[in-house]
Structures are given as C-alpha cells and as structure tokens.
Design a protein around this motif. Sequence first.
Motif, mmCIF file in Angstrom:
data_model
loop_
_atom_site.group_PDB
_atom_site.id
_atom_site.type_symbol
_atom_site.label_atom_id
_atom_site.label_comp_id
_atom_site.label_asym_id
_atom_site.label_seq_id
_atom_site.Cartn_x
_atom_site.Cartn_y
_atom_site.Cartn_z
ATOM 1 N N THR A 361 34.232 -12.884 4.342
ATOM 2 C CA THR A 361 34.873 -13.563 3.219
ATOM 3 C C THR A 361 34.123 -14.836 2.861
ATOM 4 N N LEU A 362 33.821 -14.972 1.589
ATOM 5 C CA LEU A 362 33.204 -16.187 1.064
ATOM 6 C C LEU A 362 34.188 -16.857 0.117
ATOM 7 N N LYS A 363 34.464 -18.124 0.370
ATOM 8 C CA LYS A 363 35.285 -18.908 -0.530
ATOM 9 C C LYS A 363 34.405 -20.007 -1.134
ATOM 10 N N HIS A 364 34.644 -20.326 -2.403
ATOM 11 C CA HIS A 364 33.739 -21.189 -3.144
ATOM 12 C C HIS A 364 34.453 -22.448 -3.617
ATOM 13 N N ALA A 365 33.776 -23.583 -3.499
ATOM 14 C CA ALA A 365 34.329 -24.854 -3.956
ATOM 15 C C ALA A 365 33.191 -25.770 -4.400
ATOM 16 N N GLU A 366 33.565 -26.803 -5.164
ATOM 17 C CA GLU A 366 32.555 -27.705 -5.731
ATOM 18 C C GLU A 366 32.192 -28.864 -4.813
ATOM 19 N N VAL A 367 33.159 -29.352 -4.050
ATOM 20 C CA VAL A 367 32.940 -30.578 -3.286
ATOM 21 C C VAL A 367 33.587 -30.458 -1.904
ATOM 22 N N LEU A 368 33.187 -31.355 -1.029
ATOM 23 C CA LEU A 368 33.886 -31.574 0.236
ATOM 24 C C LEU A 368 34.772 -32.801 0.088
ATOM 25 N N ASP A 369 35.857 -32.859 0.858
ATOM 26 C CA ASP A 369 36.718 -34.038 0.751
ATOM 27 C C ASP A 369 36.100 -35.208 1.505
ATOM 28 N N LYS A 370 36.764 -36.338 1.502
ATOM 29 C CA LYS A 370 36.171 -37.553 2.061
ATOM 30 C C LYS A 370 35.939 -37.458 3.558
ATOM 31 N N ASP A 371 36.620 -36.485 4.214
ATOM 32 C CA ASP A 371 36.397 -36.270 5.643
ATOM 33 C C ASP A 371 35.307 -35.242 5.913
ATOM 34 N N GLY A 372 34.786 -34.640 4.817
ATOM 35 C CA GLY A 372 33.732 -33.647 4.984
ATOM 36 C C GLY A 372 34.222 -32.229 5.115
ATOM 37 N N ASN A 373 35.485 -31.981 4.773
ATOM 38 C CA ASN A 373 36.041 -30.640 4.862
ATOM 39 C C ASN A 373 35.972 -29.912 3.516
ATOM 40 N N PHE A 374 35.955 -28.615 3.580
ATOM 41 C CA PHE A 374 35.924 -27.749 2.406
ATOM 42 C C PHE A 374 37.148 -28.039 1.545
ATOM 43 N N TYR A 375 36.936 -28.225 0.217
ATOM 44 C CA TYR A 375 38.019 -28.678 -0.659
ATOM 45 C C TYR A 375 38.162 -27.754 -1.870
ATOM 46 N N PRO A 376 39.176 -26.847 -1.836
ATOM 47 C CA PRO A 376 39.435 -25.986 -2.991
ATOM 48 C C PRO A 376 40.559 -26.486 -3.890
ATOM 49 N N GLY A 377 41.072 -27.696 -3.654
ATOM 50 C CA GLY A 377 42.272 -28.163 -4.358
ATOM 51 C C GLY A 377 42.144 -28.181 -5.860
ATOM 52 N N ASN A 378 40.982 -28.535 -6.401
ATOM 53 C CA ASN A 378 40.866 -28.662 -7.848
ATOM 54 C C ASN A 378 40.676 -27.322 -8.549
ATOM 55 N N LEU A 379 40.679 -26.223 -7.788
ATOM 56 C CA LEU A 379 40.573 -24.899 -8.409
ATOM 57 C C LEU A 379 41.901 -24.434 -8.986
ATOM 58 N N ARG A 380 42.989 -25.141 -8.621
ATOM 59 C CA ARG A 380 44.342 -24.725 -9.001
ATOM 60 C C ARG A 380 44.580 -23.296 -8.510
ATOM 61 N N SER A 381 44.969 -22.364 -9.387
ATOM 62 C CA SER A 381 45.309 -21.027 -8.895
ATOM 63 C C SER A 381 44.101 -20.104 -8.761
ATOM 64 N N ALA A 382 42.930 -20.545 -9.215
ATOM 65 C CA ALA A 382 41.738 -19.702 -9.113
ATOM 66 C C ALA A 382 41.336 -19.578 -7.648
#
Length: 895
Positions: A361-382
């Motif tokens: 499984t590959l999940k895609h996101a634009e940025v990491l959060d301030k702690d350096g973790n994978f951040y999908p929050g701004n994708l909303r329901s996508a």
Amino acid sequence: MHGLTAVKLRCEYRRSPVGIDVPRPRISWQLAAGDGERRNVKQAAYRIQVAAGDGSFDGLLAWDSGKVASDRSVHVEYGGDELKPGTTYTYRVRVWSTTGDESGWSEPACWVTGLLDSTGWSARWIAGLHGGPMDQPTPADLLRKSFELRGGIKSAFVYATALGLYEAHLNGRRVGDWLLTPGWTSYTKRQQYQTYDVTDMLHTGGNAIGLMLADGWYRGNLAWKRQRNCYGSCRAGLLQLHVVFDDGSERTIVTDASWKAADGPIRMAELYHGETYDARLEADGWSEFGYDDSDWRPADTIDYPAAQLTGQENEPMRIVQELRPVQVIRTPSGETVLDMGQNMVGWVRFTVTAEAGRAITLKHAEVLDKDGNFYPGNLRSAEQTVTYICKGGGESETYEPRFTFQGFRYISVEGFPGEVLPEYFTGCVIHSDLEPTGSFECSHPLVNQLQRNIVWGQKGNFVDVPTDCPQRDERLGWTGDAQVFIRTSAFNMNVASFFTKWLRDLKADQLPDGGVPFVIPDVLPGESHSSSAWGDAAVICPWTVYQCYGDIRVLEEQYDSMKSWVEYIRRQGNNPLLWNTGFHFGDWLGLDASENSYTGATPKDLIASAFYYYSAHLLSLAAEVLGKREDAEAYRSLGGKIKEQFRREFITPSGRLIAPTQTAHVLVLMFGLAEGEAHSRIVQSLVELIEERQFHLTTGFVGTPYLCHVLTENGHHVIALKLALQESYPSWLYPVTKGATTMWEHWDGIKEDGSFWSDDMNSFNHYAYGAIGDWLYQVAAGIRTDEKQSGYKHIQIRPQAGQGFDYVRAAYESLYGEIRSEWELSNETMNVFIVIPHNTTATVLLPGALLESLQEAGESVLVSEGIHVYEQTAAGVSLVLGSGSYRFRYDWPEA
C-alpha cells in the motif's frame, strides 16, 4: 539571402497533429536565415502547398495558395478543397524576404484529420460487467474482439472515446501513450475522442483489439460531497478501427454486440482515492488473437448520441518526467516514507518480488508535520491510496496505476517485503503535455526557486483542465484561479490550445442568462455561479489568448460568451452601471479578512464593479479586433459610464478611495478607474498601506496578480522590488524559505512554528499566487507584446533593473521564434542582450541610457545596423529594432 527558409511548421499550434476536426486548420511557421546573426529579416510573401493522401506534391494538390504578398507567418488559414475524414495532409511552405530573396521549400509537415462529424461514426457504445448504474467505486472493465485481416495494410487508425476513462490495446500492446483519455469536458454537451495511427501494430491474419474502462470524471467521485455520476450513471466505450489495404479497399472494426466483456485486475480506480490492483486476476494476453474468451460474456450496447463528439482539441496528458526518491525516511511514529524531493502530480511506478497475495500500500501526501510524521490531513476525504496485491511466482513484478493521479511529495509505504530502497520506486510526473516556452533566471537564488515553484504548480494543475489543486477532494477548474494565472502560464508553456478547449467548455456550461459557473467543467450545485473575478474569466481568458498568440479565432468563437457575461452583469440589481448584488468570493484569502472568514476586507461591490468595467473594456477591444464597430462603440460607452459611476460610488470628491485596503487600491490603478489628482492620491495611499505593513502584502487572489505591476507602472518600482524580494511572512518568498517546491494556497500554509494553517483548505500546490511570474517576465525582464500587434508580432522590451537583482536572464519562445532579454549590472555598467525573432520588430526602452554614449556591439548605437529609430527620452533611450541579436552597453545612472 543565403539560408532563408521556413522552419518549425505547425498546424493548429501543434507539430503533426493526429485526429483534428478543424475544417479550416491554420498553419504557422518561423523564419530562419543562414547563420542566425542576420538582422532585419522580414517576410514579404509566402506560398503553401498541401497534398492529400500519399503526400506527393507532384500530382493534384488539395491546396496551392500561390505566391501571396504578405508578412503573415502565423495562423494562415487553409484555403483548399474540403477536407476528408481520416486523411493525412502533408504541407510545405516557401517564403520570400523583403530584400527579394526566395527560400526553397521547407521540410514537409503534416496533419491527420479525424472523423470530422458524427456521420463518420458507425460504432455502438458498449458496456462491460460494471457499466450499469453504481453508487460506489467499481472495478475496471475489460472488453475485447478478435478479427482477421487479408491483404497488405496501407494505413490504419483507431478512433476511441469513453463515458469514463479508457485505455485501448491492440495485439497485446497499449495503443498510444496518452493518459486519462478522453480527458475532461462538459460531457453532456461536448466530448473529445482520440485518433491513433496503428498501422504498425496490425498484421495480415489474426488480430485482437481491447478496451479497458474506468469511471474517471464521468461517473466517479467529484468534489467534496462525495457526489458521483455527475454526467451519467452508465460507463461505456466507443471505438472504431479503420483499415485501408494496399489495393485501396477498406474495412472498419467497430464496438458492437460482438465484443466480449470480463472483469480485470483493477478492482477500484478513482481519481481522488487511488487504485487497487490485484495482479492475481490478470488476464494475460487478453488483447491478443487466440486468447480464450469463451467464459467472457457478450458486451452490452447502449444508446448515446455521437453528435457532440469532437477530435482531441488540446495536447494530451502524458508522463512528461520521471523522478527518483531522494531519501527514505523513518518517521518518529514509525512510518516508512519516501521523499520525492519535489511536490509533484502523477503516480509511483514500483518493482517488487513477493509471494502471491501480499498487499503493498502506498499513501500519498504533500508534507510532513512539524514532528516529521506523514501528514494526510489537508487531503480531506481524498484517500490518495494505491494498493497492489502481488501475483507471486518468484519473479519481479512492476506496477503503476492507470486511472487515477495523486498530488504528493511523500509516500508512506506499507507491506513492502524487505528493505525499502529508492531504486525500486519511480515518480511518474503527468500533466497536459504542453510545450515549455519560457525561462527565467536571476541573481537571487530564492527568486529562482520561486520561478521553479510557479512552473511546478502549473505542471501539477494543468491536468487537462486548469485545476485549483491536485491532491484533495476538489481538483476543479475554478474560473477565478484560471483567469488570475493565465498570463503567467502563457510565458511558461504554450497554453493556446489548452485554454481554447477549456473556453469551449466554459461557453458550453454558461447559463442561458449569461452567468458563468464557478468551475468549468461545471459539477457544482445549481446556484454555484457568477461571482465577479471568477465569471470574468469568460472575457479575460480569451482576450489573453488573443494577446499572447494573435489568435483571432478564439475571439470569434468566444465573443458571444464574452458579450453574454457582460450583459448578465448589466442586468443585476437596480443600477446597470454598478454590480452590488449577488454572491461574490471577494478578495479570496486576503490577509485583511475578519476572523473565521476566507474573504478579505475589500468591499465586494467595489471588486465586482471594478471587474464589470474591466470586462466591458476588454469586450470593446475584442469587438474592435473583430470589426464589430457598433458593439465596440457601445461597450466603450458602457465602460465610460461604469467608470464614472464607480468614481461617484467609491472615490470621494477629494480623491480618497473609500476602502483602505491594498486590493481596492490595486484594482482601481490596474483598471484605470481613477484620473488626475485622485489617481495620484490613490497611488500614494497604496504606498502608505504597504509601508505601514513594513513592505508586506495583505492581498488575496484578486489583488495579488496586479500588485507589483501597479507599483512599477506608477513610479514605485523600488517598492515592488521590496515586496517581490520580501522573505518574511507574508510574502512570495516566505514559502520558499520553508522549503516549498510548489506554490501554496495560503501565504502561511506552514507557520513559523511548523504548524499548519488548517486541515480544511490548505493546499501546498495551488498556482494562483504564482501570478507574480507575469511581473518577473514583463517587468524584471521586460518582455511584453504590443496590444495593437498581438502575439509578439511587435515586441515591447523594457527591462527594469533595481536593487536586489544583479542580473536577469529571460527567454520566451513565441510563435515567431525566441525572444530573449538579459541584463547585467557590472562595475557600474549596464549590459543588455536582446534577441528579436525574424519577421517581427521591437520597441526597446533602455532605462537611464544616454543616446550619445550608448553602445551596441562595441560601437555607437547611431551607426548600428538594424536599428530603425532611436530617441532620447526622459526615461532613457527608446529604439525600434528589426530582427536579430543586439548587445547594448551603457553607464548605469544609479551607480
């Protein structure tokens, strides 16, 4: 003239287009002349020959223009016999110069017609196992047919489209390299089909052809309310293969009830959510002759009109670039994440060796959060998730998606066997395959990165339509975003056919009363239309295409739409000279917005009335170009009345603008809504507003594109430079200092402490603020077209130097050839290098230069060849140049 020739031949902007449905296509070329150092090369006449079929110019021609006395070398309309469908037309050009020299014939080029009209279609729409109405994501369908051919094959073309997305296969090979076909249009009103030359893919004897179908924009999930079936609930494909044999006989293979259908390995394919692929279900050889399809069921035929079908109008989407991950990250929360080093749009191709049934499984996101973790929050329901289930068997398996795309820099990898290494993964960058036309470089490294971010933002959002963002559950053709960025986009790439196609959808989706939807193609609820600065795309975008490419046809096609929009505004409210009713986005995301508001403080009726004037003004100019003199005068008069009423409403008798916002001042100055003392006071007030913010902007989507322009044009270039080069928030360079590789939606998408603006609406690939690129090209480099001789037939060059830049180097590939403007300040001396393409002229202003000391190529400019006019002005030396390259040198007065 030794070496005079016509080069870089194009038909409808493209080199050798296949499958165009333009009854009178236009031909363009550039002039080359020997060693490239010649000046004042200008065309006096041309001759075009067009041959149909075998491309021989010795027999009967489809068109011979004869020698035409004209300097026109762009958009010369075909004037020969009526074009035939499915036919190759080869053409060549000969030119004469104004000095009497004659070229030989150019290298030939060609175009291939499509089916031209609906009567050319004999195929039926066919559906597979999942073609019927669905309310959730569905597997992709496989459809196939075997057939035999007898005799030598002279030529063969496939014509294909789908209600959904399709991929065509022939004899075990994929047909073409175009992606996400047939693209996104207002399907119920007009739909593209594609034409492929498959002559080399067929052979005498047994053959097989296949289609793979997915939901795509047609019936997949669109927008943020999980709506589906926006255009229809039945998914289907349409294809016909036309074969011409050596003996002149023909045969057509079409989609019909004789085709067979089956399930395939793609279990889910959604534009927002990704793709699930089960390699254990692959039907090896499914598009080859001899494949056993005895357990496949007959395809269903459905009725659907073909009248709205049109050949491919813009450049197709392709994989245009490939990137390797720059590092593998183990995040604090334990995720394995690939960093592509660039926020990109497309998908990931990977290779793996694993046991059958293993899910990767590959999940895609634009940025990491301030702690350096994978951040999908701004994708909303996508979901942006790709899952691959391995086939197994001990051999390596390579997979990439087909019917989805993601916006991302980071990829979270789950289920991969063994160590995750960068060499197993490749980022496939996809977008409309537009020709790069611009380059900009300067002495400021952050500005160079800003320019790269602008270009990457354009790449990621020009996916068949000009979208707002490529990652979350939106990805829509917002009209406001498109109109603020179109001028910048036209420097970076040749966007003429891209916007021509999109504007046809705008016209198709325009309401009967002239209102314009917020997004094109329109998939939003019924009342989502007709905001100022958004709907004005109906006027601004065609005018910009005309200005950049000299394309009168786009004005002809869109004129009724342009006029309908202005008349729509005129009918709003009880004052036909102001627009103070209805919903408006206002200065979207302006930083002077009140708490919990997306809209800046500039009064919406001021913005609306300003754009009302601007659209009426541009409409009058378009009418003038088209020879519609009554309309031109009527809308010139209307514009004058709107301007007068605007002043009464928004500018006090003493010349003060009632709205103390940067955007209000910018719009008034940019659109010429103030004169005399009021103009001077508004300029000074704008300067004060900027100084109060310590040279920071507060503008949103509406004011930002024009901010630096109005400062430079009104004598405050120093302040424009301070804004453009500002590095602290809010500014264009602040995101660059935070590591941005594309443009952000919000000036503070990532705050100083590393936190995010919000999850709700925080795209990190949003091109609107990239409109500053227009100022970089037109002002810092000084490359402009003349409004009265559009398309860079006559060029304006006025480089603007200033503190913060030691040099600027820019180039633009116009339809006539490369325009170049470079300047460098060195040891109190200004050096300027300019290239003017053949068959054009230019007016050049060298700021601060003195005529008596200005040198060109080491000699006095007064004796330089190619300079037709020179004049000392208060601003510097003004010159009129013929084509060629020029090197100027003069003492810099501000040293």
